[in-house]
Design an enzyme around this catalytic site. Structure first.
Site, PDB file in Angstrom:
ATOM      1  N   LYS A  40       4.865   8.319 -11.900  1.00 17.62           N
ATOM      2  CA  LYS A  40       4.665   7.171 -12.681  1.00 17.62           C
ATOM      3  C   LYS A  40       3.778   6.241 -11.711  1.00 17.62           C
ATOM      4  O   LYS A  40       3.767   6.037 -10.656  1.00 17.62           O
ATOM      5  CB  LYS A  40       5.793   6.649 -13.039  1.00 17.62           C
ATOM      6  N   ARG A 137      19.978  -0.922 -19.052  1.00 19.36           N
ATOM      7  CA  ARG A 137      18.525  -1.003 -19.322  1.00 19.36           C
ATOM      8  C   ARG A 137      18.132  -0.247 -20.671  1.00 19.36           C
ATOM      9  O   ARG A 137      17.781  -0.954 -21.618  1.00 19.36           O
ATOM     10  CB  ARG A 137      17.733  -0.314 -18.187  1.00 19.36           C
ATOM     11  N   HIS A 166      20.780   7.140 -14.657  1.00 20.12           N
ATOM     12  CA  HIS A 166      19.844   6.608 -13.589  1.00 20.12           C
ATOM     13  C   HIS A 166      20.774   5.484 -12.795  1.00 20.12           C
ATOM     14  O   HIS A 166      21.471   4.785 -13.451  1.00 20.12           O
ATOM     15  CB  HIS A 166      18.599   5.774 -14.142  1.00 20.12           C
ATOM     16  N   ARG A 232      15.451  13.692  -8.813  1.00 21.37           N
ATOM     17  CA  ARG A 232      14.144  12.986  -9.316  1.00 21.37           C
ATOM     18  C   ARG A 232      13.610  12.020  -8.362  1.00 21.37           C
ATOM     19  O   ARG A 232      13.662  10.689  -8.386  1.00 21.37           O
ATOM     20  CB  ARG A 232      14.367  12.033 -10.444  1.00 21.37           C
ATOM     21  N   TYR A 276      -9.630 -20.595   2.531  1.00 20.59           N
ATOM     22  CA  TYR A 276      -9.076 -21.620   1.628  1.00 20.59           C
ATOM     23  C   TYR A 276      -7.997 -22.481   1.950  1.00 20.59           C
ATOM     24  O   TYR A 276      -7.085 -21.716   2.626  1.00 20.59           O
ATOM     25  CB  TYR A 276      -8.873 -20.976   0.245  1.00 20.59           C
ATOM     26  N   CYS A 323      -8.160 -14.034   0.530  1.00 22.51           N
ATOM     27  CA  CYS A 323      -9.030 -14.441  -0.675  1.00 22.51           C
ATOM     28  C   CYS A 323      -8.928 -13.482  -1.619  1.00 22.51           C
ATOM     29  O   CYS A 323      -8.316 -12.227  -1.561  1.00 22.51           O
ATOM     30  CB  CYS A 323     -10.530 -14.617  -0.108  1.00 22.51           C
ATOM     31  N   MET A 324      -9.818 -13.498  -2.716  1.00 25.14           N
ATOM     32  CA  MET A 324      -9.496 -12.507  -3.700  1.00 25.14           C
ATOM     33  C   MET A 324     -10.169 -11.102  -3.279  1.00 25.14           C
ATOM     34  O   MET A 324      -9.630 -10.021  -3.324  1.00 25.14           O
ATOM     35  CB  MET A 324     -10.185 -12.910  -4.955  1.00 25.14           C
ATOM     36  N   ASP A 325     -11.320 -11.186  -2.509  1.00 22.79           N
ATOM     37  CA  ASP A 325     -11.935  -9.924  -1.970  1.00 22.79           C
ATOM     38  C   ASP A 325     -12.043  -9.949  -0.580  1.00 22.79           C
ATOM     39  O   ASP A 325     -12.715  -8.889  -0.241  1.00 22.79           O
ATOM     40  CB  ASP A 325     -13.479  -9.949  -2.384  1.00 22.79           C
TER      41      ASP A 325
HETATM   42  C1  LIG Z   1      11.281   5.872 -10.814  1.00 23.08           C
HETATM   43  C2  LIG Z   1      12.310   6.541 -11.269  1.00 23.08           C
HETATM   44  C3  LIG Z   1      12.916   7.476 -10.188  1.00 23.08           C
HETATM   45  C4  LIG Z   1      12.643   7.655  -8.746  1.00 23.08           C
HETATM   46  O1  LIG Z   1      13.232   6.176  -8.046  1.00 23.08           O
HETATM   47  P1  LIG Z   1      12.995   6.306  -6.491  1.00 23.08           P
HETATM   48  O2  LIG Z   1      13.848   5.335  -6.232  1.00 23.08           O
HETATM   49  O3  LIG Z   1      11.431   6.039  -6.346  1.00 23.08           O
HETATM   50  O4  LIG Z   1      13.325   7.606  -6.046  1.00 23.08           O
HETATM   51  C5  LIG Z   1      13.950   8.406 -10.715  1.00 23.08           C
HETATM   52  N1  LIG Z   1      14.312   8.328 -12.032  1.00 23.08           N
HETATM   53  C6  LIG Z   1      13.787   7.374 -12.792  1.00 23.08           C
HETATM   54  C7  LIG Z   1      14.446   7.528 -14.426  1.00 23.08           C
HETATM   55  C8  LIG Z   1      13.039   6.496 -12.587  1.00 23.08           C
HETATM   56  O5  LIG Z   1      12.197   5.958 -13.419  1.00 23.08           O
END
Ligand SMILES: *Cc1c(COP(=O)(O)O)cnc(C)c1O
Length: 386
Positions: A40, A137, A166, A232, A276, A323-325
């Site tokens: 992601k 969540r 999770h 995961r 700045y 700065c921005m850039d």
């Molecule tokens: C982002 C995410 C993970 C991974 O989490 P980490 O802390 O980066 O290992 C695992 N499961 C779900 C559902 C997530 O959204």
């Protein structure tokens, strides 16, 4: 001058072989559990277009947060299963079928919408059931999972491949050290609640969905009981430990080097403020280098005057407001030239000097996740080791 990509001296170098090593180390550690890597948020900033096709052969599944990321992966030619973990709108369900994406089912209306779409299409939509064991969540709360699971048993048009939860404690910040013990036992509580939900199947003497999964990076390192059928990993796949005090039971290394070059070099006289807001002025004459990277690239403005920068293999202090850039670095008495190499994050192989995602996170008052995912699209990703 040849039209090589990128022309810009600021870029993010991504070492694909290091990512492969990380995933192999994770796999060896969790075997026989399968590995779903989280790609992601542009592969945690690493660049999904380079990371996904390279890593696909080494993983069992890929996870993303939102539907669009899943569709992008299919368009990149990814054929392995893709789990979309985030919440979704009911009217978007047909896209999951169209792009062969795994839907996270976190409510009864979503379950019914998925069943309906599958039935009408004459094609089984792949789903994973999401149990909320204490994150609040999304997901069916563990204490009300029974009736929901009962409902899933009647959905004959769905391919219910997985069930998951999770953990809420993966990214505790350093300031919260005191609370960590309780955060850790909270994960154990969540795990117990998940196991209790799975008893639903045991009591009825029917198999659970084939893929039960719970473990993010922190759980992979700290909680072996959490592996079930699949894990995961997110941040640790990218070579970064999720927290300072996790057990470093898997050896991983960062794959990122954020590179640039000096585009300006000058002497700044004592007392003349730099950048700045005149936040900083040298007490004696110093050499100042200008780096073509700023907050629009994800080099956070709120870090101003705090980070170190590696120039010509040596660490120096960033000075003045970012700065921005662009931003400035204090080279003290050292001389340098336009074009000299800069590392904003990563390791200088020759000198061994390093600036870690943790270093920048500390300067920005955030975690490594935010540092990596905020390196903006303007910074080209250069993939090496393919
Ligand atoms: C982002 C995410 C993970 C991974 O989490 P980490 O802390 O980066 O290992 C695992 N499961 C779900 C559902 C997530 O959204």
């Amino acid at each position: 001058m040849s039209e090589i990509d990128p022309l810009r001296p600021t870029y993010l170098e991504v070492n694909l072989q290091q990512l492969r090593k990380n995933v192999e180390a994770i796999r060896a550690h969790v075997a026989p559990a399968k590995v779903l890597v989280m790609l992601k948020a542009n592969a945690y900033g690493h660049g999904i277009e380079g990371v996904a096709p390279f890593i696909e052969p080494y993983v069992d599944q890929i996870g993303v947060a939102i539907l669009d990321e899943g569709i992008q992966l299919r368009k990149l030619g990814i054929t392995k299963p893709i789990l979309v973990a985030g919440g979704t709108l009911l009217e978007l369900v047909p896209y999951y079928l169209k792009y062969d994406l795994t839907l996270t089912v976190s409510s009864s209306p979503l379950l019914q919408a998925a069943e309906e779409v599958s039935k009408n299409a004459g094609k089984k939509l792949k789903v994973h059931l999401k149990i909320d064991t204490g994150m609040e969540r999304s997901g069916i709360r563990w204490y009300e999972a029974g009736p929901f699971l009962e409902e899933t048993l009647k959905c004959s048009h769905l391919d219910i491949e997985g069930i998951y939860t999770h953990f809420a404690n993966s990214e505790t910040l350093e300031e919260e050290l005191e609370e960590k013990k309780s955060a850790f036992s909270y994960a154990s509580d969540q795990l117990a609640r998940f196991t209790q939900v799975l008893d639903f199947y045991k009591e009825r003497n029917i198999p659970t969905p084939p893929l039960r999964h719970t473990a993010n990076s922190a759980a992979i390192l700290n909680l072996p009981e959490s592996y079930f059928d699949m894990v995961r990993p997110g941040v640790m796949f990218y070579g970064v430990y999720p927290d300072e005090d996790v057990r470093k039971t898997v050896e991983i290394n960062t794959a990122l080097t954020w590179r640039s070059s000096l585009v300006y070099f000058k002497k700044t006289r004592a007392g003349n403020p730099v950048s700045y807001g005149s936040l900083w002025a040298p007490e004696h004459d110093v050499n100042i280098g200008t780096i073509p990277c700023g907050y629009a690239d994800g080099y956070f403005r709120r870090m101003s005057t705090l980070p170190k920068v590696i120039v010509n293999g040596k660490k120096y202090q960033q000075v003045g407001r970012i700065c921005m850039d662009q931003c400035m670095v204090n080279l003290e008495a050292d001389t340098a030239e336009v074009g000299n190499p800069v590392i904003l994050m990563g390791i200088d192989e020759a000198s061994g000097e390093r600036i870690t995602p943790e270093d920048l996170a500390a300067c920005a008052g955030t975690n490594t996740y935010e540092v990596m995912t905020n390196i903006s699209a303007r910074v080209p990703r250069v993939f090496i080791g393919n």
